[in-house]
Design an enzyme around this catalytic site. Structure first.
Site, PDB file in Angstrom:
ATOM      1  N   ASP B 336     -17.285   9.306  53.683  1.00  0.00           N
ATOM      2  CA  ASP B 336     -16.792  10.503  53.523  1.00  0.00           C
ATOM      3  C   ASP B 336     -17.211  11.235  52.268  1.00  0.00           C
ATOM      4  OD1 ASP B 336     -15.164  10.816  55.735  1.00  0.00           O
ATOM      5  OD2 ASP B 336     -13.874   9.552  55.135  1.00  0.00           O
ATOM      6  N   MET B 413      -6.629  35.713  46.001  1.00  0.00           N
ATOM      7  CA  MET B 413      -7.086  35.563  44.734  1.00  0.00           C
ATOM      8  C   MET B 413      -6.080  35.510  43.822  1.00  0.00           C
ATOM      9  SD  MET B 413      -8.409  39.513  44.636  1.00  0.00           S
ATOM     10  CE  MET B 413      -7.031  40.776  45.388  1.00  0.00           C
TER      11      MET B 413
END
Lengths: 553, 717
Positions: B336, B413
């Site tokens: 992974d 944001m």
């Protein structure tokens, strides 16, 4: 020229010739065993014996076919010898006694060609030609078929099919052995060998007596005797007889014929598994063992320290001046390293240690380069054992040519390896343990023992040469050695075919940097080492009591 | 509880497994030898010993010589008898020591498996407030039962958290004392019986059958209770049995040959080695025992047990020896990306200012907007601004009037408002829209920068500001995945070992390629779904390759089950742990590489000792054959190259060497042969010289040295 120089030239020219021929012949055999089309004559044979040539066999069926064919061959050959007085061309010879007939039948069918009889005074032309000579071809073709089946086991993936024994048998005989034998026979006739059907005629000898000299189809027998690594001579003295081996250069041709197919088969193997380097590696193992053996044997014969050999310049006893020491020693090494057993000099008369080398050659299991076919499969089994031991040392489950060597594979390889030592040692032990059998020994001391050891080594490894000095045409020896020959031939064949079946079923593991490379000098050296050590360890006690005891002073 | 740890060696859990590039192992404590003696004696029982054909033959030989020595006693005979028994005993000792180490670990585990009581809830359904329960003993719990566990209580059995969140002390299993969080849902829901809940309260659904808990299985594993021979071990045993048989035949058939030799030389007096009845039984058995592969026969099972043990020491539990062996054969590693190849989080690596903006302004704005951002990405921006631009890190409290705008999934944001200045950083589209909405005009160049960063596999974060009335984009922060140090070297090593590494990631192919290139893996699988993983494993396996992978989630379970070596993280779900054939208690995916090395080391150790064992025979022949037969054939004395003092001392020395070499090699068997990742050829050459050539030479020296002492004993001349 010094004898050493002669020897080097003789051996060097053989090596050069084999290097030249192994490639075209190996490629030819590759095409023979992979072709899909049948020749007209082959189709006719298949129809005759009722075989569907395009169906393939599993290992069990293949093995049963080999055994059935060989059993029928033994019965046929036995019957022919027992009834020879009722058939043609018997030259008036009586039926062969039962134990000799059994021994001879097994001997020729197993590609051993141990002869407990004297050829010219026991067998008529019909038995020699349509019995023994036919077996010289087909027993060799059986060996090749089994070897090819094993190679298919390595080359194929996830299948049960190993080819068709009858097709392999017929093709090996028709497309490989017959054409080469034909050319070879013509060459040998040109070299002075006889090829006729004459009855014995009496000749006055140098000592003033008379001797009956039998003619016969010698050249044709001689070539297949060597080419098929059979070794059964038309005459009792085998290739030392001038009618069987006329001159120095026919001697060369015969050695060449012995080594021709065994050294070309690894090329066929390399082609079939799709990696020629693997074939070269096997050739290199065979060549290394063979060259060591030839060098040691020739050296021992040339540099013997005994009084008489010193005076004569070399150990000349039992060797023909036509051939000389080096060439005789080369023949001796070639014939014992392959399962041939033809002789052009008398191994019994070799120096004790030289005689030990001829025995050790056979004890290797006839693998360097070995009999036609049997040499290749024997060597591949040794490679499998080497891979198993050494392969672990690279940290992976051992694999050879992408096939994993697991419990089943190592079991079959081990059983293969067990057969001949057990036969040789138990056979010898029985003979030595019985006072009745010891009575057959004509010599005493360690040499007498060596003769018995040699006999069982030769029979169990299907070589067929003899030390002599031992009365072997007794019912006990004929039966015991016959059993050794049969078991020493067919048990390994069954194990090899089972191994082939188990390999063919696997799907190969792709090679990577972590895989043990089996084409490098490193691996070659390892197989040589493992072979020498395993065989040495097995037979050292026996050798110590025979040739070593006699030879080391 | 937390002071009792499973670990034998104090390795930091989770540290990358690289230690001088070699696999080491546990050391042998001399005390263990003595503690294992009673077990070694117990193992003399032929009923158990017959499973080891080589040592079984030695035991029969020892028994036979004992009888012979009783009938015809001599010092020589009894000395041989003693050393033959010692040979068997030493072999048993090797196995007992290897098992003993597992037993110590099992004892620790048993302490964790104390009698606990469980509060079982009937008919629990999600959302129900639990108010009643009945109290039952832990062993009575069945699969599917629900239990409540509160702070301070022991989890009564393996299961999954179905409600709540808790911190759990798992040190009893993992040896790691820092508590871990277990919560319902997701991939962190599994709890193990015997661990202690430290805070909060959870409801656990039991997934184990009674008596089959993880701890039960661990105890069985480390004790080797149901240890089965692995495929390669079986194959090697067959070869050893065949060799034993050959030497049995070689020695047995020697007898009539020896009798013949003796009768041919009637003048030679009988000796302790050879009489008119042939080689004496004592000598014959000595020869046999020296020839059969006792060294490897004695150590074979210890090597296997020790291999499992080495894994346990690294906090990996293998469910079968077969899996350990398969690890050595692995040719494809699926790793992974996150946590294995890269550090878990992306980090700021570059500030790319928009045209006309000084880089310092961008850096300052980026830092400012991130001061209150506690995500690893946000921290990395502050750190980078300090490293690259020398901007001092300020505490959020230092700025008066600062109003922090947190990240939300809607705005995508975050940022800050200081007086009339607003700074935002976030996803490119969100920040640009914010700038545009406030009257700014982001230039095309910004779009180009964003695309370039995405193209290189990074993540762009756009920084914008509104200062007064002007809104503008200041520039772009380049966040990238940081490849762990030393990974490239590790993968190069793997390649030399012939192992292909494949990176698995959920990233898009572009990003995946960039990281794959940087890390040096051979291949990658991008946007990987569990089905993709499974398909990749199947494809590799069809090509004959063995595949190893790690996984923790429930959706990894099919792939873990399909892989030849599936290592489940202990933090993972029960389903993953069930599916894999190994569990890593440290949950360190990098450990896969170590597991492969341990598997290889196991096989190498077997091969090396087999080679050594066979090579030893050469010297033994040179000792024993002249000893037996030089009397009848004096020429054979030439073979006595070691110049051993007398036939008796030669034979006894060979037998003693044969026994002592077993004890001498126990540490090697337990530790494993030194393994450095390199190509097969190099490995083989090294081991051939060491154990092949060494195996030929060492016994010549060893037997000679022993002979120097043995010849001083009575009856040796």
């Amino acid at each position: 020229m010094s004898p050493t120089m002669t020897g080097i030239l003789f051996i060097g020219s053989l090596v050069a010739a084999l290097i030249l021929t192994h490639r075209p012949l190996g490629d030819h055999m590759y095409r023979v065993y992979t072709a899909t089309r049948h020749l007209a004559v082959e189709r006719a044979i298949y129809r005759l014996i009722g075989v569907r040539p395009d169906t393939e066999q599993r290992w069990g069926v293949y093995a049963r076919s080999v055994l059935a064919f060989s059993a029928v061959s033994i019965l046929f050959l036995y019957g022919m010898q027992r009834l020879q007085d009722k058939l043609f061309l018997s030259l008036g010879m009586p039926p062969v006694t039962d134990h000799v007939a059994w021994n001879t039948a097994v001997s020729f069918v197993t590609n051993t060609n141990w002869q407990s009889y004297s050829g010219e005074s026991t067998m008529g032309h019909l038995v020699q030609m349509s019995g023994l000579a036919v077996q010289n071809f087909v027993s060799a073709a059986v060996g090749m078929a089994v070897a090819i089946a094993l190679v298919r086991g390595f080359a194929r993936r996830t299948t049960d099919e190993l080819g068709n024994f009858w097709v392999d048998l017929v093709r090996g005989s028709v497309r490989i052995l017959l054409p080469i034998a034909f050319v070879g026979a013509v060459v040998l006739v040109a070299g002075g060998l006889i090829q006729n059907f004459s009855a014995p005629h009496d000749v006055a000898t140098l000592t003033g007596g008379t001797q009956a000299i039998t003619g016969g189809p010698v050249a044709s027998q001689e070539i297949i005797k060597e080419l098929g690594t059979n070794g059964g001579g038309f005459y009792n003295v085998n290739s030392a007889h001038p009618f069987e081996n006329a001159t120095g250069w026919t001697n060369w041709v015969e050695i060449f014929a012995i080594l021709l197919i065994p050294f070309a088969l690894p090329r066929t193997f390399g082609r079939m598994v799709g990696d020629k380097r693997q074939g070269y590696a096997i050739t290199a193992v065979m060549a290394a063992l063979a060259l060591i053996s030839v060098a040691v044997l020739t050296g021992l014969e040339l540099a013997h320290g005994g009084t008489v050999p010193q005076a004569a310049g070399a150990a000349m006893e039992g060797k023909d001046v036509r051939f000389g020491v080096a060439n005789s020693a080369t023949f001796a090494a070639a014939t014992t390293l392959t399962s041939t057993g033809a002789v052009d000099s008398f191994h019994d008369s070799y120096t004790a240690l030289g005689g030990m080398i001829t025995m050790f050659n056979m004890m290797l299991g006839e693998v360097a380069p070995g009999g036609v076919g049997s040499g290749l499969y024997g060597m591949l089994v040794l490679a499998v054992i080497t891979v198993f031991v050494a392969g672990l040392m690279v940290g992976r489950t051992p694999e050879y040519l992408g096939k994993k060597i697991g419990a089943r594979e190592i079991k079959l390889a081990s059983m293969y390896f067990l057969v001949t030592p057990v036969l040789v040692l138990t056979g010898t032990a029985f003979a030595m343990g019985s006072s009745e059998q010891r009575a057959s020994m004509l010599n005493s001391g360690p040499h007498g023992f060596s003769e018995v050891l040699y006999a069982f080594t030769s029979a169990s490894n299907n070589n067929g040469s003899a030390f002599g000095g031992l009365t072997v045409n007794t019912p006990w020896y004929d039966t015991a050695l016959g059993l050794c020959m049969a078991l020493g031939r067919f048990l390994p064949i069954v194990f090899v075919l089972a191994l082939a079946g188990s390999l063919a079923r696997q799907s190969p593991v792709p090679a990577s940097a972590g895989t043990l490379p089996t084409h490098r000098p490193q691996f070659v050296g390892m197989v040589v080492g493992v072979t020498l050590i395993l065989v040495g360890l097995t037979f050292l006690p026996a050798l110590a009591l025979g040739p070593l005891a006699e030879g080391i002073n | 509880m937390s002071t009792q740890t499973l670990k034998v060696q104090g390795r930091t859990p989770g540290s990358p497994g690289k230690r001088d590039g070699k696999v080491g192992g546990g050391l042998l404590d001399p005390k263990q030898l003595i503690l294992s003696l009673p077990d070694a004696f117990r193992k003399l029982n032929p009923v158990t010993l017959w499973r080891n054909p080589v040592m079984f033959i030695v035991e029969i030989g020892a028994l036979l010589t004992t009888v012979l020595a009783v009938v015809e006693p001599s010092f020589f005979a009894w000395a041989i008898v003693l050393w033959l028994w010692l040979t068997v005993l030493f072999a048993n000792l090797a196995e007992a020591v290897a098992e003993g180490r597992g037993k110590a670990q099992a004892a620790t585990l048993r302490a964790a498996k104390r009698d606990t009581v469980a509060r079982r809830v009937k008919n629990w359904k999600p959302g129900i407030t639990v108010s009643e329960w009945d109290v039952v003993g832990a062993p009575e719990l069945c699969q599917g039962d629900f239990v409540i566990v509160e702070a301070g209580e022991i989890v009564p059995g393996d299961g999954d958290v179905v409600e709540g969140i808790a911190s759990v002390d798992e040190s009893a299993i993992t040896g790691e004392s820092a508590p871990v969080i277990r919560e319902s849902g997701g991939d962190r829901s599994a709890v193990t019986g015997g661990t202690r809940v430290l805070s909060d309260r959870v409801i656990v659904q039991i997934t184990q059958k009674p008596g089959e808990s993880f701890i039960d299985r661990m105890i069985a594993l480390v004790e080797g209770a149901n240890r089965q021979k692995t495929p390669n071990e079986i194959a090697l045993n067959i070869l050893l049995a065949a060799l034993t048989l050959i030497f049995l035949v070689a020695t047995a058939t020697m007898q009539p040959m020896a009798i013949y030799a003796k009768t041919e030389n009637p003048g030679v007096p009988d000796s302790l080695a050879l009489t008119a009845e042939g080689v004496t039984g004592i000598v014959l058995v000595s020869l046999l025992v020296c020839l059969i592969p006792t060294t490897i026969g004695a150590l074979l099972s210890a090597i296997g047990i020790a291999g499992m043990d080495r894994l346990v020491q690294r906090n990996v539990l293998a469910m079968s020896g077969r899996a350990v062996e398969a690890a050595g054969d692995v040719s494809t590693l699926l790793l992974d990306k996150t946590g294995t190849i890269t550090l878990g989080n992306r980090q700021a690596s570059e500030f790319v200012p928009a045209p006309g903006v000084p880089a310092e302004d961008l850096a300052a704005a980026a830092q400012l907007s991130s001061l209150a951002d506690e995500t690893p990405e946000g921290r990395s921006i502050v750190v980078y601004a300090k490293q690259a631009y020398g901007l001092r890190e300020r505490q959020p409290g230092e700025l008066a009037h600062a109003e922090w705008v947190p990240f939300t999934a809607q705005t995508r944001m975050s940022g800050v408002a200081v007086d009339d200045r607003q700074v935002r950083k976030g996803a490119a589209t969100a920040v640009m829209k914010w700038v545009r909405d406030n009257g700014g005009h982001p230039t095309d160049e910004v779009g180009a920068i964003v695309d370039a960063i995405s193209g290189s596999g990074g993540t762009p974060l756009v920084v914008g500001e509104i200062s007064g009335d002007t809104a503008r984009v200041l520039g772009v922060i380049h966040l990238k995945d940081v490849v762990k140090q030393g990974m490239r070297e590790r993968f190069d090593e793997m390649r030399r070992m012939g192992i292909r590494t494949v990176m698995i990631t959920g990233d898009n192919p572009l990003t995946a390629r960039a990281i794959a290139d940087e890390a040096g893996v051979d291949d990658f699988l991008a946007e990987a779904t569990p089905e993709d993983k499974l398909a990749l494993i199947r494809k590799e396996q069809e090509g004959g390759r063995l595949v190893a992978m790690t996984g923790d989630g429930t959706n990894d379970a099919p792939a873990l089950a399909q892989a030849d070596v599936g290592v489940a993280m202990n933090t993972g779900t029960s389903a993953a742990k069930e599916a894999g054939n190994m569990v890593d208690l440290d949950s360190n995916p990098t450990k896969l590489i170590e597991i492969v090395e341990i598997g290889k080391q196991l096989l190498i150790t077997r091969g090396a000792l087999t080679t050594f064992s066979i090579a030893n025979d050469i010297a033994k022949y040179f000792a024993i054959i002249p000893a037996m037969f030089a009397a009848v054939y004096p020429g054979l004395e030439t073979l006595n190259v070691m110049r051993l003092a007398s036939p008796q001392s030669a034979i006894l020395s060979a037998v003693i060497f044969n026994a002592i070499v077993i004890v001498a090699l126990i540490p090697l068997a337990l530790r494993g042969v030194r393994y450095r990742p390199s190509s097969a050829s190099k490995l083989l050459s090294r081991n051939l010289y060491l154990y092949g050539l060494g195996g030929i030479i060492v016994p010549f020296i060893g037997i000679k040295l022993i002979d120097l002492f043995v010849q001083l004993l009575p009856g040796m001349s």
